[in-house]
Design a protein around this motif. Structure first.
Motif, PDB file in Angstrom:
ATOM      1  N   MET A 156       0.817  -1.198   0.000  1.00 22.67           N
ATOM      2  CA  MET A 156       0.000   0.000   0.000  1.00 22.67           C
ATOM      3  C   MET A 156       0.864   1.266   0.000  1.00 22.67           C
ATOM      4  N   SER A 157       1.930   1.226   0.803  1.00 17.60           N
ATOM      5  CA  SER A 157       2.798   2.402   0.878  1.00 17.60           C
ATOM      6  C   SER A 157       3.515   2.646  -0.448  1.00 17.60           C
ATOM      7  N   ARG A 158       3.866   1.525  -1.159  1.00 20.62           N
ATOM      8  CA  ARG A 158       4.539   1.691  -2.454  1.00 20.62           C
ATOM      9  C   ARG A 158       3.581   2.298  -3.478  1.00 20.62           C
ATOM     10  N   ILE A 159       2.318   1.834  -3.445  1.00 22.55           N
ATOM     11  CA  ILE A 159       1.317   2.384  -4.367  1.00 22.55           C
ATOM     12  C   ILE A 159       1.067   3.859  -4.053  1.00 22.55           C
ATOM     13  N   PHE A 160       1.027   4.178  -2.751  1.00 21.81           N
ATOM     14  CA  PHE A 160       0.831   5.566  -2.328  1.00 21.81           C
ATOM     15  C   PHE A 160       1.960   6.444  -2.870  1.00 21.81           C
ATOM     16  N   ALA A 161       3.190   5.981  -2.750  1.00 21.80           N
ATOM     17  CA  ALA A 161       4.328   6.758  -3.248  1.00 21.80           C
ATOM     18  C   ALA A 161       4.266   6.955  -4.760  1.00 21.80           C
ATOM     19  N   ILE A 162       3.838   5.898  -5.459  1.00 24.73           N
ATOM     20  CA  ILE A 162       3.708   6.016  -6.922  1.00 24.73           C
ATOM     21  C   ILE A 162       2.637   7.037  -7.282  1.00 24.73           C
ATOM     22  N   GLU A 163       1.495   6.954  -6.581  1.00 28.78           N
ATOM     23  CA  GLU A 163       0.419   7.915  -6.842  1.00 28.78           C
ATOM     24  C   GLU A 163       0.860   9.346  -6.526  1.00 28.78           C
ATOM     25  N   LEU A 164       1.649   9.487  -5.499  1.00 32.47           N
ATOM     26  CA  LEU A 164       2.120  10.819  -5.122  1.00 32.47           C
ATOM     27  C   LEU A 164       2.973  11.424  -6.228  1.00 32.47           C
ATOM     28  N   ARG A 165       3.745  10.561  -6.929  1.00 32.51           N
ATOM     29  CA  ARG A 165       4.621  11.050  -8.002  1.00 32.51           C
ATOM     30  C   ARG A 165       3.886  11.214  -9.323  1.00 32.51           C
ATOM     31  N   ARG A 166       2.999  10.276  -9.641  1.00 31.37           N
ATOM     32  CA  ARG A 166       2.410  10.243 -10.976  1.00 31.37           C
ATOM     33  C   ARG A 166       1.070  10.974 -11.090  1.00 31.37           C
ATOM     34  N   SER A 167       0.404  11.196  -9.976  1.00 38.41           N
ATOM     35  CA  SER A 167      -0.860  11.928 -10.033  1.00 38.41           C
ATOM     36  C   SER A 167      -0.568  13.428  -9.995  1.00 38.41           C
ATOM     37  N   ASN A 168      -1.613  14.210  -9.924  1.00 44.54           N
ATOM     38  CA  ASN A 168      -1.446  15.674  -9.851  1.00 44.54           C
ATOM     39  C   ASN A 168      -1.347  16.163  -8.418  1.00 44.54           C
ATOM     40  N   ALA A 169      -1.055  15.245  -7.469  1.00 52.43           N
ATOM     41  CA  ALA A 169      -1.016  15.623  -6.052  1.00 52.43           C
ATOM     42  C   ALA A 169       0.036  16.690  -5.780  1.00 52.43           C
ATOM     43  N   LEU A 170       1.269  16.481  -6.258  1.00 53.98           N
ATOM     44  CA  LEU A 170       2.338  17.452  -5.996  1.00 53.98           C
ATOM     45  C   LEU A 170       2.076  18.765  -6.724  1.00 53.98           C
ATOM     46  N   THR A 171       1.476  18.675  -7.911  1.00 56.39           N
ATOM     47  CA  THR A 171       1.131  19.905  -8.636  1.00 56.39           C
ATOM     48  C   THR A 171       0.097  20.713  -7.859  1.00 56.39           C
ATOM     49  N   LEU A 172      -0.916  20.020  -7.310  1.00 55.87           N
ATOM     50  CA  LEU A 172      -1.926  20.708  -6.509  1.00 55.87           C
ATOM     51  C   LEU A 172      -1.295  21.323  -5.260  1.00 55.87           C
ATOM     52  N   ALA A 173      -0.385  20.580  -4.625  1.00 51.96           N
ATOM     53  CA  ALA A 173       0.273  21.103  -3.429  1.00 51.96           C
ATOM     54  C   ALA A 173       1.045  22.385  -3.744  1.00 51.96           C
ATOM     55  N   ALA A 174       1.791  22.370  -4.847  1.00 51.76           N
ATOM     56  CA  ALA A 174       2.548  23.568  -5.230  1.00 51.76           C
ATOM     57  C   ALA A 174       1.609  24.737  -5.527  1.00 51.76           C
ATOM     58  N   LEU A 175       0.503  24.448  -6.205  1.00 49.17           N
ATOM     59  CA  LEU A 175      -0.468  25.494  -6.526  1.00 49.17           C
ATOM     60  C   LEU A 175      -1.071  26.088  -5.250  1.00 49.17           C
ATOM     61  N   LEU A 176      -1.384  25.238  -4.279  1.00 52.61           N
ATOM     62  CA  LEU A 176      -1.953  25.715  -3.018  1.00 52.61           C
ATOM     63  C   LEU A 176      -0.963  26.575  -2.246  1.00 52.61           C
ATOM     64  N   VAL A 177       0.295  26.173  -2.250  1.00 55.60           N
ATOM     65  CA  VAL A 177       1.319  26.963  -1.545  1.00 55.60           C
ATOM     66  C   VAL A 177       1.472  28.341  -2.180  1.00 55.60           C
ATOM     67  N   VAL A 178       1.559  28.366  -3.503  1.00 54.80           N
ATOM     68  CA  VAL A 178       1.718  29.636  -4.211  1.00 54.80           C
ATOM     69  C   VAL A 178       0.504  30.535  -3.997  1.00 54.80           C
ATOM     70  N   ALA A 179      -0.695  29.950  -4.114  1.00 55.43           N
ATOM     71  CA  ALA A 179      -1.913  30.737  -3.937  1.00 55.43           C
ATOM     72  C   ALA A 179      -2.027  31.263  -2.510  1.00 55.43           C
TER      73      ALA A 179
END
Length: 444
Positions: A1-24
């Motif tokens: 589960m943790s490996r899938i979570f890490a993959i999703e964190l890299r391949r989904s838009n999660a990090l992009t959303l996080a960066a957008l929220l920080v900037v906003a």
């Protein structure tokens, strides 16, 4: 589960959303004119109110993730796997929620570090506010995922963002003017605290937390469910959470905020004391306050100590500072003063106005502004006060009355001048309102 979570964190838009929220969020702080970077409780409010715009962004980010399978034409392939639908969607949703929550807390942590380096007052209990806001933001992202999975059109992300913003605006304007409505609690743009010692209540934090949990559960049920049962359950959960979040925080300012007595604790430099919330301003204020004390020393029985005014009740909008809010009465030998951090007025002039009785803690009634200004101008050796922000400058005829009163007062013998100004001070401390006759001699 943790490996899938890490993959999703890299391949989904999660990090992009996080960066957008920080900037906003950082941009909202930069554009905020209400924030002084030395006041902890106001900083916490500005950070929490940023959810008004961050929540629509989270909804849009969730919708982008939700439409991923159909956008990539992999929905039939994924649906053909033996894994339950919940197991398929949960890792991506967890990654998105974690990224949004961490981004929100990261901005708070950065601001908190900056505040702590200035020596500002800080309260650990206040951290519960951003923690509850994190649940709201994560819940919004999950609700967006459900919307994207239900309808994979390209217009869904901007549509849910606009809808989230319009709903909050509608909640904010739901009640009659001047009459708060419970629905306003569902908008993330809450009424701000009026003073820097007003802290968020547990009721309000609970409202945020319940709403966040409701959004999370509803989003999960809608995203993972296929039949009408989870959809109905999601509607029930969302309705129940919304009802609790609207009712529990209450509608009055005293329901949402309370007076933080620790923030009102006095910090002193000799005879000059300010609240802990404004301790950073003591160094700049002390010389000016001492100058004002010296001017007040011309009168018999003059105060020898100056203490910043503070309220013992939460301020309700629409009431005057001295009418609707309980205040700390000055102790014998003490003058209360306001630091005037919101304006560019003169601290010395504001203290000597009314011979040091502007912030006398009296309730009800108005202020005899002409008499108060005339007494202060007399002490300063001026014709009028120009650095007091009490609205008198907008009335030229009243300003002329001040100049005439001061001129007539100075034409009297020195002892009579002193007697009349002292009588005004004593009457003001006794909460009398009609003060001008004491200076003009119309009534002794």
């Amino acid at each position: 589960m943790s490996r899938i979570f890490a993959i999703e964190l890299r391949r989904s838009n999660a990090l992009t959303l996080a960066a957008l929220l920080v900037v906003a969020s950082a941009a909202l702080f930069a554009l905020s004119g209400n924030l002084r970077w030395s006041e902890w409780l106001m900083f916490a409010y500005v950070h929490a109110s940023s959810l008004f715009l961050l929540l629509p962004l989270a909804l849009a980010g969730g919708a982008v993730l939700g439409r991923r399978e159909r956008r990539t034409r992999a929905d039939e392939l994924v649906a053909g796997t033996a894994r339950p639908r919940l197991q398929r969607v949960l890792p991506g949703m967890l990654a998105l929620a974690a990224a949004a929550g961490v981004a929100y807390l990261l901005v708070f942590a950065a601001g908190a570090v900056l505040l702590l380096t200035t020596g500002s007052y800080a309260s650990a209990v206040t951290v519960l506010w951003p923690l509850s806001g994190m649940l709201v933001l994560a819940g919004g992202a999950w609700l967006g995922v459900a919307a994207g999975r239900a309808w994979s059109s390209l217009v869904v992300p901007p549509l849910v963002a606009v809808l989230g913003l319009l709903l909050q605006l509608g909640f904010s304007e739901s009640g009659p003017p001047g009459e708060p409505s419970p629905l306003e609690n569902l908008s993330m743009l809450a009424q701000p605290p009026s003073y820097d010692w007003e802290a968020i209540n547990g009721r309000a934090v609970t409202g945020y937390a319940v709403l966040g949990v409701g959004l999370l559960l509803a989003g999960l049920l809608l995203a993972a469910g296929r039949s009408w049962v989870p959809r109905v359950a999601a509607a029930v959960v969302l309705g129940a959470a919304g009802t609790v979040a609207a009712i529990v925080p209450g509608t009055a300012m005293a329901d949402r905020y309370h007076v933080d007595t620790a923030a009102q604790r006095l910090v002193c430099d000799g005879p000059v004391c300010v609240t802990q919330a404004h301790a950073y301003a003591l160094g700049d204020a002390a010389p000016q306050v001492r100058e004002a004390l010296a001017l007040l020393g011309k009168l018999p029985g003059a105060p020898t100590r100056a203490v910043e005014w503070r309220a013992d009740e939460v301020y309700q909008p629409g009431e005057s500072d001295w009418d609707g809010t309980g205040t700390t009465r000055p102790e014998p030998g003490t003058v209360n003063f306001d630091l005037g951090l919101d304006g560019g007025g003169s601290l010395v002039e504001s203290i000597v106005a009314g011979a040091g009785t502007t912030w006398n803690g009296c309730r009800g009634g108005g202020r005899d502004l002409v008499a108060m200004h005339a007494a202060g101008a007399w002490l300063l050796g001026k014709d009028e006060l120009t650095g007091v922000d009490d609205g008198l400058r907008y009335y030229p005829e009243m300003r002329q009355d001040v100049r005439d009163t001061v001129r007539e007062l100075r034409a009297l013998p020195a002892q009579e001048q002193l007697r009349r100004v002292t009588a005004l001070r004593d009457a003001s401390l006794a909460c009398r309102e009609d003060l001008l006759p004491l200076l003009t001699g119309a009534r002794s």
